[in-house]
Every structure is written in structure tokens, then in C-alpha cells.
Write an enzyme that holds these catalytic residues in place. Structure first.
Site, short mmCIF file in Angstrom:
data_model
loop_
_atom_site.label_atom_id
_atom_site.label_comp_id
_atom_site.label_asym_id
_atom_site.label_seq_id
_atom_site.Cartn_x
_atom_site.Cartn_y
_atom_site.Cartn_z
N GLN A 66 -7.85 -3.31 21.13
CA GLN A 66 -6.97 -3.08 22.27
C GLN A 66 -5.49 -3.37 22.01
OE1 GLN A 66 -10.15 -4.50 25.33
NE2 GLN A 66 -8.25 -4.23 26.43
N ARG B 114 -16.88 11.32 13.29
CA ARG B 114 -17.35 10.96 14.63
C ARG B 114 -18.39 9.85 14.57
NH1 ARG B 114 -13.70 11.87 18.21
NH2 ARG B 114 -12.67 11.10 16.39
N ARG C 261 -7.99 2.46 -3.27
CA ARG C 261 -8.90 2.50 -2.11
C ARG C 261 -9.65 3.81 -2.15
NH1 ARG C 261 -7.63 0.60 3.41
NH2 ARG C 261 -9.49 1.00 4.62
N ARG D 131 -15.83 -4.69 9.54
CA ARG D 131 -16.56 -5.58 10.46
C ARG D 131 -17.06 -6.86 9.77
NH1 ARG D 131 -16.77 -7.13 14.61
NH2 ARG D 131 -18.63 -6.57 15.77
N CYS E 127 -12.00 -5.33 19.33
CA CYS E 127 -11.78 -4.53 20.54
C CYS E 127 -10.76 -3.41 20.33
CB CYS E 127 -11.30 -5.44 21.67
SG CYS E 127 -9.70 -6.21 21.29
N GLN F 250 0.83 -1.20 0.00
CA GLN F 250 0.00 0.00 0.00
C GLN F 250 0.87 1.26 0.00
OE1 GLN F 250 -2.22 1.93 3.35
NE2 GLN F 250 -4.01 1.15 2.26
N ALA G 180 -9.09 -7.29 7.77
CA ALA G 180 -7.73 -6.98 8.21
C ALA G 180 -7.48 -7.64 9.57
CB ALA G 180 -7.53 -5.48 8.27
N ARG G 181 -8.11 -7.08 10.61
CA ARG G 181 -7.85 -7.60 11.96
C ARG G 181 -8.15 -9.10 12.10
NH1 ARG G 181 -11.52 -3.44 15.02
NH2 ARG G 181 -12.77 -4.01 13.20
FE1 SF4 Z 1 -9.30 -7.93 16.67
FE2 SF4 Z 1 -8.97 -7.02 19.17
FE3 SF4 Z 1 -7.21 -8.67 18.03
FE4 SF4 Z 1 -7.37 -6.16 17.22
S1 SF4 Z 1 -6.77 -6.85 19.23
S2 SF4 Z 1 -7.22 -7.97 15.94
S3 SF4 Z 1 -9.54 -5.85 17.35
S4 SF4 Z 1 -9.32 -9.12 18.55
#
Ligand code: SF4
Ligand code: NAP
Length: 673
Positions: A343, A259, A218, A292, A341, A104, A314-315
Site C-alpha cells: 500500500q 497474471r 538478475r 516473500r 500489503c 542496479q 526488499a520491502r
Molecule cells: Fe511491506 Fe506494506 Fe510496508 Fe510495502 S507498505 S514495505 S508491503 S508493509
């Protein structure tokens, strides 16, 4: 032959000169490895494992075409042949694993967090402290040349293509809309002029790289900012981008300053694929949808319903490198699902740390954390089946140890059993499902409804792991034993009835969660409800796809959230999700009070000192969300009897504990034992 489980997802995609094995694209993610020591070796391993896992196409994290385009000072760029040698480590490893990978090209524009950032006009973004320099016309031409140089270098490094990042509010996107483009030359003013920059980039890149090299563009299909692009402009741009030689168009949803939550856990699964669907049929090249999509079922559904030709996730590939391999044989129940999440991935990046994954601590640490089968298997007791006990016991079993997992209650999951009750956090159930499957597969001996005691532990195991978690902190306020006082466990797990007027004591992550739970109720929001609540217009009547005003949702209860510390509530919530939680409770009319001193709880009220005066709040219930304390009773008892124990997760350290640390603790201990 078509795949019997997910026929649309596993249908190869013919791009003329090359074919993608399936319709899954691993979307671009900055991992922090780009700038880390030994980063290219680590990225090579990271991407190769995802290629081995069978994903159709990978897109790397964003690489700047020049210094001005850096996301932050000294972040990754590709401008020289030295860079080519480094990047070829990645492409070599991915190709050896039979994968395909695009790089990318990302020019951060005014989102660049450094003083060299540039933009179409010198207008600071609301989320950056740096005011960009306006690009001169020469500067624009030079930047286009840098995109071209970057693409040619990517080709020399062996990439199968490039993705040109034209969305999320970065430089290209900034040219397209009037709030960020006030130019009066041929790159500003009319839409024809505002489109010129991306079109020239794609056109010149295509001419430079030849026909047999993927160019994914994109495209911001829904800006979610006031005075963003209109739908007809979005379509025009797509047509022109196709015309100058893009291979595929990927969907971008929302500027970073928008937002509206676009990828956080409360966004319904597949909640934005309708945007790409609007574009289907408007161009002839394949369209990729995103946001999502985290299970093969959702991906299949999106494709089967004609929302796109391909899906970007992606995630989910951080959470499970073998996502597609498992989907191929219909083994969804064994996929470690991303729970959105943020996190360990996005929040880490914002804190300048390497990304990983809450549910898969091995992500981006592939060269560091590895399961090695033990040469001397042991008998090990793991006590407590919350996140740390689950990760530890299953990792130990993978290594060949014989594990008894004790759980005093009737179910595994610990704090996750409560988290998944929160509206918008339903996906947390998937982690419990995943571990439950692993326990069965790996033969962990799960002992539910079984309290570990000195009698069944001492002298019976080679190793003892204490993962007994936490107990909710008891508060010391006069009247705290009044029956109107409940703990968050009473509310979320034991479903004790809660009245109409509620005060919540403690405004950490759980206080916020409980506030949402009590005001929103437990019904999962539909996509339409979610979009209306956050002011997104599915009909796309106005620029940016925003409604004139979000729809008001009536709260189910009157809630007051209180804390003793001064200042804004929720300051310690996650970097990328905290603002969403704060906005969500505001929308539900939750009253917030900080800097209080609790005085007394009565049978229908709480009194407190607020700026040196005593106030009284009438309530039906008070819910205590005042943090936790380690549950170390058993650990202390066993230790006093001379039993050596390993303490992990909340039992070790409850302060600032989160599931990310707990799961990582479990895995890290297991690979040592
Ligand atoms: Fe998914 Fe949470 Fe792992 Fe990030 S940290 S890839 S949002 S489960
Ligand atoms: P927390 O974040 O430690 O918050 C505890 C709250 O209770 C604080 O607001 C604190 O505020 C108050 N408090 C502490 N001791 C008190 C006392 N003796 N009397 C009255 N109030 C007291 O704990 P948590 O909310 O239980 O969260 C636990 C962990 O889970 C955290 O790491 C959190 O990040 C994580 N989590 C995160 C999320 C999220 O990000 N959405 C959601 C759930 C959980 P004052 O001291 O100012 O009163």
C-alpha cells in the site's frame, strides 16, 4: 564464530576479492526519492540506515543507462560525471556505515512509460500504452555501450558493483523470449541468438570494470507468461552468464504483465524459492533467491534447506532498517515485519509518489520524521488501541512521555484483528505482535477492557489523543434488522455462523476480503495449493512455468457481491493488488452485481432493483460491508466538557481511511506533542 540463532543467514559469503558479512541482500526497490527534490541526500540517509542495520549487501533502485531505458519520463539515469558526484553521496554514506552497495542498471524496454521506449521488436506490452520502437542493430550496440558506460560511472561513484536487471519483462528479458523478440538478425530467432544481448552486456561490462567489482545478474528464472523461457533455456543462460564473468545470479520471478501474484500478501512465505533451488548446482557462482521472505526464520530455513546461497529481501528493509541487527541477537520478535500489503511502497510508486511503508511511515522520510526525546515529558492518554493508537502511544513513549493506552476490548489491534482473519493476510498478525512487544519494552501502560470515560480522563492528563477508530456503517434498507443480516465484524471477529448462500452489500476492500473469507475458508494455503490455484507448474514442464490451466478450487459458499455504483467492482482497490483480488473472487465463483438499488431484506432473501426491474436473490445471510463511520462519541463528549483532544485515524476521518493513514497519523501527532 557462527551465529547461534541464524547460522546460515549470518555465514559470511566469500566472493574472492571481498566478503559479504552475511547472506542477506536488500533487493532493489524504486523509492521515488531518485527523482525527488534533495533525493540524493535522502537516499544517502535511507541506504546508510539500512547499512547500519547490518544487511550484507544493498542493491539500489533501478537506474537507466540512457533515456530510452527510462522507466518513466525523466526518471533516474546515470550517463554523466555529474551523476557520479550525486551517486557518491549514497556510496559515501553507505561505506561510512560499513555497508556494501551495488547500483542496479535497469533498461525498461517496452515497459518504459514514455514515447522513447525501445524493444527488440515493436510490440506493445499489455500493461503500457506506448508502443516501443524496434532497436536497430546499431541501436543494440549503442545500448550495450550505454550499459558499459553506466557500470563504469557506477564504479567511479564508488559502488561496490552493479546489478544488471535481466528479469521482470524489462528490455533484456524481452530479447530472450519469442513473444517479444521477432527479430531475424543475430539477436533473434534461435535461443543462441536471443541470449546474445545479455551475454554481450555482461561480458563487456566485466571487461570494462575489471575483476574486483561485483556484477550481479538478475535472471528471470520463471517468466510466468505464455511462451516464456523453458527451464533448459534458463539454465543455459545462467551458465553463459557465469562464463562471461557475473559474480552472482539473483532470481527474477514473473514478468510485470504476468497474471500470477508474485509478491503480494497472499503469496505464501518463501513461495518461489523452489525455483532458485532448481538452479543450485547448475552454476558455480552464488545464487540469490527472493520473493516473500520477510522474517529471519524464513530466510534461515531457505538457506538451511539449500534453496540458495543468499536471500534477497526488499520491502522488509522498508519496514525495518534494523532487521538484521535484531536477527543477529535472536530478537525476531522486535522486528517490524513487512506484511506485503504494497500500500505505501509499490502503490505509491504507481501513483508517482515517494514510497514509504504502511507499518513504518519513517521509511524514505528518514530526514523528515525523527524521534526526539521530549525535554518536558507529559502524561498522555491515548484512547483506542487500533493502528493509529498503537503507533501514537509507542512513538510518544519513545519520546519519553508517560502514556496510558485505553482499550475497551480485551485485545489490541483494532481493524487489524479482522484483517488477519482473511486468507492470505495472516501476516497482519505480525504488526499486532510488533506493537505488543513495543508496548512492553517502552512501558506504555496498556489498559485492556477499560472504557475511557469523562470520569477517568477529564483533568487527569496533559494531552488526550482520541484513536477510537470506526463503527461499521448501518444501512438504511427495509428489513435491515432481520436476523439474517450480519456485519463484517460479526463474521470476522465474532465468528457468527454464516449459511451457504450469502449476499455481501458493499464491494470495497472489506467486501472483497469477506467474499474471499467466505468462499475460501480460513485455512492458510500451502505453496503447492497457491501455485496450482494460480496456474504455476512446479515441475516446469512448459515454457514460462505455467500449467495448461489453473486448478479449480471449490468455493465453500455461494456468494454474491453487490454495490450501488455502476461499473466494475473493486475499482478503488490498490493499484498493484486490486487485480489479484478481482481475479481471486472470480476464481471462487463469486457473482458480482453493480448499479443496484436495494429494496428490501426478507427472512431468506434480498430484493433489489437492477436496470429498472426488481430481482430477488435467495440467501441464508447478508453481510454488510458498507464502509465505516467515525467513532467520535467520546471525543464529542470530552470536547463539550472543555477537554482539548487530538483526534487521529478513523475517528478523525473514516472515509477512505486505511491503516497506512492511521499509522502515519499516530506517528506524526506523537512527534509534535
Ligand atoms: Fe511491506 Fe506494506 Fe510496508 Fe510495502 S507498505 S514495505 S508491503 S508493509
Ligand atoms: P469502502 O471502501 O468505503 O467500501 C464501502 C462499500 O460500501 C462501497 O462498495 C459502497 O459502494 C458501499 N456502501 C457505502 N455506503 C453504503 C450504504 N449506505 N448502503 C449500502 N452500501 C453502501 O469501505 P471498506 O470496504 O469498509 O474499506 C475501508 C477501508 O479499508 C478502505 O479505505 C479500503 O481501501 C481499506 N481496505 C482495503 C483493502 C484492500 O485493498 N484489499 C482491504 C480491506 C480494507 P456503493 O456506494 O457503490 O454501494
Amino acid at each position: 564464530m557462527s551465529n547461534q540463532h541464524f547460522p546460515h543467514l549470518f555465514k559470511p559469503l566469500d566472493l574472492g576479492y571481498t566478503e559479504l558479512a552475511n547472506r542477506a541482500l536488500m533487493g532493489s526497490m524504486h523509492t521515488g526519492l531518485e527523482e525527488a527534490k534533495g533525493g540524493f541526500e535522502r537516499m544517502a540517509r535511507f541506504y546508510a540506515e539500512r547499512a547500519e542495520g547490518g544487511v550484507g549487501l544493498i542493491v539500489t533502485g533501478g537506474v537507466a543507462p540512457d533515456r530510452n531505458g527510462w522507466v518513466s519520463p525523466f526518471s533516474i539515469k546515470l550517463t554523466t560525471s555529474r551523476g557520479v558526484r550525486q551517486h557518491s553521496m549514497i556510496t559515501g554514506a553507505v561505506h561510512e556505515a560499513n555497508g556494501k552497495i551495488c547500483m542496479q542498471i535497469l533498461h525498461a524496454g517496452r515497459y518504459g512509460y514514455h514515447p522513447l521506449c525501445v524493444a527488440p521488436s515493436a510490440i506493445k506490452s499489455p500493461i503500457s500504452k506506448f508502443k516501443p520502437r524496434e532497436l536497430s542493430k546499431r541501436g543494440i550496440r549503442r545500448t550495450i555501450n550505454h550499459f558499459v558506460r553506466c557500470a563504469k560511472l557506477a564504479k567511479a561513484a564508488g559502488y561496490d558493483g552493479v546489478e544488471i536487471m535481466g528479469s521482470e519483462g524489462y528490455l533484456i528479458n524481452e530479447f530472450l523470449v519469442t513473444p517479444t523478440n521477432k527479430r531475424t538478425d543475430e539477436y533473434g530467432g534461435s535461443y543462441e541468438n536471443r541470449m546474445r544481448f545479455p551475454i554481450e552486456i555482461v561480458d563487456q561490462v566485466r571487461k570494462a570494470v575489471g575483476p574486483e567489482f561485483m556484477i550481479v545478474y538478475r535472471l528471470s528464472m520463471l517468466d510466468l507468461i505464455p511462451n516464456g523461457s523453458s527451464w533448459s533455456e534458463v539454465v543455459q543462460l545462467a551458465e553463459r552468464i557465469e562464463g562471461v564473468g557475473a559474480t552472482m545470479i539473483n532470481t527474477g520471478i514473473g514478468w510485470h504483465e504476468a497474471r500470477v501474484p508474485t509478491i503480494a500478501t497472499m503469496v505464501p512465505n518463501g513461495g518461489f524459492t523452489w525455483v532458485t533451488k532448481r538452479m543450485m548446482g547448475q552454476v558455480g557462482i552464488p545464487l540469490i533467491t527472493t520473493n516473500r521472505i520477510n522474517t529471519p526464520e524464513i530466510a534461515e530455513d531457505v538457506l538451511a534447506n539449500g534453496h540458495a546461497d543468499m536471500v534477497s529481501m526488499a520491502r522488509p528493509f522498508l519496514a525495518d532498517a534494523d532487521f538484521m541487527k535484531k536477527a543477529l541477537v535472536g530478537d525476531s520478535k522486535r522486528i517490524n515485519t513487512c506484511i506485503a500489503c504494497n500500500q505505501a511502497c509499490l502503490d505509491h510508486i504507481f501513483q508517482q509518489k515517494t514510497a514509504s511503508c504502511l507499518v513504518n511511515p519513517r521509511a524514505c522520510r528518514e530526514t523528515e520524521i525523527n524521534t526526539v526525546v521530549s525535554s518536558s515529558p507529559k502524561r498522555i492518554a491515548v484512547i483506542g488501541a487500533g493502528p493509529s493508537g498503537l503507533s501514537c502511544s509507542t512513538e510518544l513513549a519513545k519520546r519519553g512521555h508517560q502514556v496510558d493506552l485505553f482499550e475497551a476490548s480485551d485485545a489490541i489491534g483494532g481493524q487489524f484483528r479482522m484483517a488477519c482473519q482473511i486468507p492470505g493476510k495472516e501476516d497482519f498478525k505480525e504488526t499486532i505482535r510488533y506493537y505488543s512487544q513495543l508496548i512492553q519494552d517502552l512501558g506504555v501502560n496498556l489498559l485492556l477492557n477499560t472504557k475511557a470515560t469523562k470520569g477517568n480522563i477529564v483533568g487527569k492528563y496533559d494531552e488526550v489523543v482520541i484513536s477510537t477508530g470506526v463503527n461499521p456503517r448501518k444501512i438504511k434498507i427495509e428489513g435491515a434488522d432481520n436476523p439474517i443480516v450480519l456485519s463484517y465484524v460479526d463474521v470476522l471477529l465474532h465468528k457468527k455462523p454464516v449459511g451457504q448462500k450469502v449476499a455481501i452489500i458493499g464491494a470495497g476492500g472489506i467486501g472483497f476480503d469477506v467474499a474471499e473469507y467466505l468462499t475460501k475458508g480460513t485455512e492458510e494455503a500451502t505453496t503447492t495449493e497457491f501455485l496450482e490455484e494460480w496456474g504455476v507448474d512446479e515441475a516446469y514442464n512448459d515454457r514460462g512455468g505455467l500449467l495448461k490451466a489453473p486448478k479449480k478450487v471449490l468455493p465453500k459458499r455461494e456468494v454474491t457481491l453487490m454495490q450501488r455504483s455502476e461499473g466494475k467492482l473493486g475499482k478503488k482497490l490498490g493499484k498493484t493488488t486490486g487485480w489479484i483480488h478481482r481475479a481471486a473472487i472470480r476464481k471462487m465463483g463469486v457473482k458480482t452485481i453493480s448499479g443496484v438499488e436495494y429494496v428490501r431484506i426478507g427472512s431468506n432473501h434480498i430484493t433489489y432493483l437492477d436496470s429498472y426491474k426488481t430481482d430477488l436473490l435467495s440467501v441464508d445471510n447478508i453481510v454488510i460491508c458498507a464502509g465505516q463511520e467515525p467513532n467520535r462519541l467520546l471525543a464529542d463528549e470530552l470536547s463539550s466538557l472543555g477537554q482539548h483532544v487530538h483526534i487521529i485515524g478513523g475517528a478523525h476521518e473514516a472515509r477512505e481511511l486505511d491503516a497506512k493513514q492511521a499509522i502515519e497519523d499516530g506517528v506524526r501527532l506523537a512527534i509534535r506533542l
